[in-house]
Design an enzyme around this catalytic site. Structure first.
Site, short mmCIF file in Angstrom:
data_model
loop_
_atom_site.label_atom_id
_atom_site.label_comp_id
_atom_site.label_asym_id
_atom_site.label_seq_id
_atom_site.Cartn_x
_atom_site.Cartn_y
_atom_site.Cartn_z
N GLU A 176 145.33 63.85 -12.51
CA GLU A 176 146.65 63.91 -13.16
C GLU A 176 147.49 62.66 -12.83
O GLU A 176 148.60 62.76 -12.28
CB GLU A 176 147.40 65.20 -12.79
CG GLU A 176 146.65 66.44 -13.26
CD GLU A 176 147.44 67.75 -13.21
OE1 GLU A 176 148.54 67.78 -12.63
OE2 GLU A 176 146.93 68.75 -13.77
N GLU A 308 140.26 71.55 -14.99
CA GLU A 308 141.19 72.58 -14.51
C GLU A 308 141.58 73.46 -15.68
O GLU A 308 142.12 72.96 -16.68
CB GLU A 308 142.46 71.96 -13.89
CG GLU A 308 142.21 71.32 -12.55
CD GLU A 308 143.47 70.79 -11.87
OE1 GLU A 308 144.57 71.35 -12.10
OE2 GLU A 308 143.34 69.81 -11.12
O1 AHR Z 1 145.49 73.76 -9.65
C1 AHR Z 1 146.76 73.51 -9.15
C2 AHR Z 1 147.29 72.13 -9.54
O2 AHR Z 1 147.47 72.09 -10.92
C3 AHR Z 1 146.39 70.95 -9.27
O3 AHR Z 1 146.51 70.48 -7.97
C4 AHR Z 1 146.90 69.93 -10.23
O4 AHR Z 1 145.90 69.03 -10.63
C5 AHR Z 1 147.44 70.76 -11.38
O5 AHR Z 1 148.71 70.37 -11.75
#
Ligand code: AHR
Length: 505
Positions: A176, A308
């Protein structure tokens, strides 16, 4: 109330391979995922193998989890791997400013993570630090992990007790970068990704799939910048190689009002349907990314990865809000069922997906409470769908299904996908009506099929969840179903997920 759904599955129309890596996982130094989740330490009274909790490993082994991403997430861009090697009692303590602002002792580091992967039988997906780490630091981590001779980093690894290099197939270039990973523009990150990727070397016969950190949801401009960066690098006569083999994106599901804004277990029917619509919309998002990628890379040499995904509700009352601990209901299970159908559909370009996160954080498989452990409804979807790992897509289409309006849009209340391997096929169906049954009829064409097992996962309501005092409120149960004259029929209860295992003649 009962509705009707009709579908066709062509048992002889076989498509792309569904990579088992679409069933990947993610474990971050966040809340009780690593510490007091996977890691209890060798001195713990909780049964463990070299400090790693045994019941958790056993539960996850049953899922055959294909890969595990670590150490973050946001944590990855604050993590300096040298803090986590060497004798544990000499490792420095660090502040985890991303998650709960707690201090941790670094007892879980590179060796412990690789040991965990070995215990799970999972491939390692190591996420490097671009946001606050140097190119040299990332380069040396790859050398430490994967080099076999007596190079400086290979020697250091041996001094720390590991002779043989490990196999590390997946390598993240930050996380991110548009947010917690460095607050960069897409163009600035694309430059960085090329640089960090160049020094993330392949040592010996280890081959890294280098994954550039991608877009939030449908930020197609981000994907465009990364694809442009990759193609420019490839056409540079001096370098003439793709800088990274994959790019990622993240997609968190909620009911429309944002992450961290709603209760995990107390929700209205309207919020339930909003959530179903949000989960279904990942199909549009993936199509968008693939269209951009195709325009730069029609030969599809670069893969898409969703590293994710999952639901993100308010942290449970009484827990540290920075620890992102949430309960997991039938609604979460259906979100997983919907996502897998979409992932299967895009398997020709989508190479990996990682649910956030494996234990005690967000949409977890496993929740622990002291020495007790609970399998969540989402866990059961992963297990029921495990027959799709490395199977081949089958053409599957809905002809008729109940719908409901969500805002101005019509939401189809049934989702399905199917796959085959050798003489077996697996059909998955997610039924999203909150209160009606659905009579399903699936025409099975092209090959003779016998039903070997039908199972359903549901609960008294969409809000039902498991806890240590009632661990099996939501668990797979046999489902009454039959195949007659090539037609599979079954009655699906409201808010349910079902799988049908077939033997093909
Ligand atoms: O999964 C929790 C968080 O969500 C992670 O650390 C980040 O990459 C995302 O914003």
């Amino acid at each position: 109330m009962s509705a009707v759904a009709r579908a066709v599955v062509d048992l002889d129309v076989v498509g792309a391979r569904i990579s088992r890596h679409l069933y990947g996982h993610f474990a971050e130094h966040l809340g009780r995922c690593i510490y007091n989740g996977f890691w209890v330490g060798e001195g713990s009274e909780i049964p463990n193998v070299r400090g790693i909790r045994r019941d958790v490993v056993d539960a996850l082994r049953a899922l055959r989890i294909p890969n595990l991403r670590w150490p973050g997430g946001c944590f990855a861009d604050a993590y300096h791997w040298r803090d986590g090697i060497g004798p544990r009692d000499e490792r420095p303590r660090i502040a985890n400013t991303n998650w709960g602002d707690v201090v941790e002792n670094n007892h879980f580091g590179t060796h412990e993570f690789m040991d965990l992967c070995d215990l799970l039988g999972a491939d390692a997906y190591v996420n490097g630090n671009v946001g606050s780490g140097t190119v040299q630091e990332m380069s040396e981590w790859a050398e430490y992990l994967t080099r076999g001779d007596d190079s400086p980093m290979a020697r250091l690894r041996r001094e720390n007790g590991r002779d043989e290099p490990w196999r590390v197939p997946f390598w993240g270039l930050g996380n991110e970068p548009w947010g917690c990973g460095g607050n960069m523009s897409a163009e600035a990150y694309a430059e960085q990704a090329r640089r960090y990727a160049m020094y993330s070397r392949n040592h010996g016969d280890n081959r890294l799939v280098r994954i550039a950190a991608g877009a939030n949801e449908d930020d197609l401009d981000w994907t465009r910048a990364l694809m442009k960066g990759a193609v420019e690098s490839h056409t540079n006569v001096l370098y003439n190689s793709l800088p990274y083999e994959a790019i990622s994106f993240h997609y968190y599901t909620h009911s429309g009002s944002g992450i961290n804004t709603e209760d995990a277990t107390a929700f209205t029917d309207a919020q339930f349907y909003d959530t179903m619509a949000y989960a279904t919309d990942i199909d549009r998002v993936i199509r968008g990314h693939i269209a951009v990628m195709d325009s730069y890379d029609p030969d599809r040499r670069i893969d898409l990865v969703c590293d994710e995904w999952g639901t993100w509700w308010n942290a449970a009352e009484g827990t540290n809000p920075g620890f992102l601990f949430q309960q997991n209901t039938v609604r979460d299970a259906l979100v997983a069922g919907i996502h897998f159908d979409v992932f299967h559909r895009h398997a020709s370009r989508l190479a990996m997906a990682n649910i956030a996160q494996t234990i005690n954080v967000l949409q977890a498989m496993v929740l622990t409470d002291g020495d007790r452990m609970v399998l969540t409804p989402t866990y059961h979807v992963f297990e029921m769908n495990s027959g799709h790992h490395d199977a081949r897509q089958l053409s599957a289409h809905l002809l008729e299904a109940p719908t409901t309006m969500v805002g101005d849009d019509e939401l189809t209340l049934v989702s399905l996908s199917a796959s085959t391997s050798e003489d077996a096929a697996l059909i998955s169906l997610t039924h999203m009506s909150v209160d009606a049954d659905c009579r399903v009829r699936v025409d099975l064409r092209g090959r003779a099929a016998k039903l070997t097992r039908a199972r359903v996962l549901t609960g008294e309501s969409a809000t039902t969840f498991n806890d240590p005092d009632a661990p099996d409120r939501v668990a797979p149960a046999p489902l009454e179903a039959q195949i007659e004259d090539g037609v599979l029929t079954a009655q699906l209860p409201p808010h349910s997920f079902a799988t049908f295992e077939l033997h093909l003649g």
